[in-house]
Write an enzyme that holds these catalytic residues in place. Structure first.
Site, mmCIF file in Angstrom:
data_model
loop_
_atom_site.group_PDB
_atom_site.id
_atom_site.type_symbol
_atom_site.label_atom_id
_atom_site.label_comp_id
_atom_site.label_asym_id
_atom_site.label_seq_id
_atom_site.Cartn_x
_atom_site.Cartn_y
_atom_site.Cartn_z
ATOM 1 N N GLY A 33 52.741 74.418 35.802
ATOM 2 C CA GLY A 33 52.871 75.042 37.105
ATOM 3 C C GLY A 33 52.536 74.043 38.190
ATOM 4 O O GLY A 33 51.852 73.038 37.936
ATOM 5 N N GLN A 66 50.076 70.957 46.418
ATOM 6 C CA GLN A 66 49.777 69.828 45.526
ATOM 7 C C GLN A 66 50.682 68.622 45.755
ATOM 8 O O GLN A 66 50.384 67.518 45.305
ATOM 9 C CB GLN A 66 49.866 70.259 44.057
ATOM 10 C CG GLN A 66 48.779 71.243 43.654
ATOM 11 C CD GLN A 66 48.847 71.559 42.181
ATOM 12 O OE1 GLN A 66 49.607 72.428 41.777
ATOM 13 N NE2 GLN A 66 48.096 70.840 41.367
ATOM 14 N N CYS A 77 43.938 71.203 36.025
ATOM 15 C CA CYS A 77 44.766 71.175 37.227
ATOM 16 C C CYS A 77 45.269 69.748 37.418
ATOM 17 O O CYS A 77 44.499 68.793 37.282
ATOM 18 C CB CYS A 77 43.933 71.607 38.435
ATOM 19 S SG CYS A 77 44.857 71.609 39.978
ATOM 20 N N LEU A 78 46.558 69.619 37.737
ATOM 21 C CA LEU A 78 47.141 68.290 37.921
ATOM 22 C C LEU A 78 46.483 67.538 39.071
ATOM 23 O O LEU A 78 46.531 66.312 39.127
ATOM 24 C CB LEU A 78 48.649 68.409 38.157
ATOM 25 C CG LEU A 78 49.472 68.918 36.965
ATOM 26 C CD1 LEU A 78 50.902 69.192 37.388
ATOM 27 C CD2 LEU A 78 49.436 67.919 35.818
ATOM 28 N N HIS A 121 46.454 80.919 38.888
ATOM 29 C CA HIS A 121 45.993 79.569 39.251
ATOM 30 C C HIS A 121 46.827 79.008 40.416
ATOM 31 O O HIS A 121 46.283 78.486 41.388
ATOM 32 C CB HIS A 121 46.091 78.665 38.009
ATOM 33 C CG HIS A 121 45.727 77.233 38.249
ATOM 34 N ND1 HIS A 121 44.627 76.636 37.666
ATOM 35 C CD2 HIS A 121 46.319 76.268 38.996
ATOM 36 C CE1 HIS A 121 44.556 75.373 38.077
ATOM 37 N NE2 HIS A 121 45.587 75.123 38.867
ATOM 38 N N GLU A 122 48.163 79.150 40.294
ATOM 39 C CA GLU A 122 49.049 78.581 41.324
ATOM 40 C C GLU A 122 48.928 79.331 42.649
ATOM 41 O O GLU A 122 48.931 78.712 43.724
ATOM 42 C CB GLU A 122 50.503 78.582 40.852
ATOM 43 C CG GLU A 122 50.786 77.779 39.584
ATOM 44 C CD GLU A 122 50.211 76.386 39.596
ATOM 45 O OE1 GLU A 122 50.051 75.786 40.682
ATOM 46 O OE2 GLU A 122 49.884 75.864 38.511
ATOM 47 N N HIS A 139 46.067 78.258 44.672
ATOM 48 C CA HIS A 139 46.303 77.006 45.411
ATOM 49 C C HIS A 139 46.795 77.274 46.836
ATOM 50 O O HIS A 139 46.499 76.503 47.752
ATOM 51 C CB HIS A 139 47.371 76.164 44.699
ATOM 52 C CG HIS A 139 46.830 75.206 43.672
ATOM 53 N ND1 HIS A 139 45.967 74.181 43.985
ATOM 54 C CD2 HIS A 139 47.048 75.111 42.336
ATOM 55 C CE1 HIS A 139 45.673 73.497 42.884
ATOM 56 N NE2 HIS A 139 46.312 74.045 41.866
HETATM 57 NI NI NI Z 1 46.278 73.371 39.877
#
Ligand code: NI
Length: 175
Positions: free
Chosen positions: A46, A51, A102-103, A144-145, A148
């Site tokens: 995701g 991000q 998380c990226l 999660h997304e 953000h």
């Molecule tokens: Ni994330």
């Protein structure tokens, strides 16, 4: 299409409340394509627009489509979700604990309680209304997304955060 840079924890854009998407023009289509490419390249399951330093309410989600994932997630494996202005309109009372990363926070994972099921509404990439019912891992990724988009990160709500020893352990399932 192009791979965009995924920003890290030290970039304040990650902490902003993102703006609603109001235009589904060419520039927006480019953003969607770039986010999908960036997510697949990472690889991640995701990605939220903040991000890639774009403060807009847009997320892309895609569970892996390898053999194991297909057995576990069925039709949801490999299915691409693009959702603008996503809202969780229904969430199960039942919470489940799980490990996520998380990226934007490479090298770390944490234990987070999430709703077992959520119903998400929003708009597709062309501005048409859509609705997704998600359970389990898919529901976790959506939560999660969407967090953000309000500047919230999993480390804010994690019960525990740690650095896994093996690099590949951390890379596998990062939204
Ligand atoms: Ni994330």
């Amino acid at each position: 299409m192009a791979i965009r840079e995924i920003i890290r924890l030290d970039n304040p854009v990650l902490r902003k409340k993102a703006h609603r998407v109001t235009s589904f023009d060419k520039k927006f289509q480019q953003l969607v394509d770039d986010m999908v490419e960036t997510m697949l390249d990472a690889p991640g399951v995701g990605l939220a627009a903040p991000q890639v330093a774009v403060s807009q309410r847009l997320i892309v989600v895609r569970l892996p489509d390898d053999e194991d994932s297909r057995q576990e997630y069925g039709d949801e494996a490999g299915k691409l979700y693009v959702v603008a202005n996503p809202e969780i309109i229904k969430a199960s009372k039942e919470m489940v604990e799980g490990v996520e990363g998380c990226l934007s926070i490479p090298g770390y994972v944490g234990t987070v309680d999430r709703h077992e099921k959520v119903t998400v509404t929003g708009l597709d990439r062309h501005g048409k209304p859509l609705r997704v019912k998600a359970t389990g891992w898919l529901a976790r990724v959506f939560q999660h997304e969407i967090d953000h988009l309000d500047g919230r990160l999993y480390i804010d709500i994690a019960k525990e955060v740690w650095q896994p020893k093996a690099e590949d352990e951390a890379e596998e399932s990062q939204p």
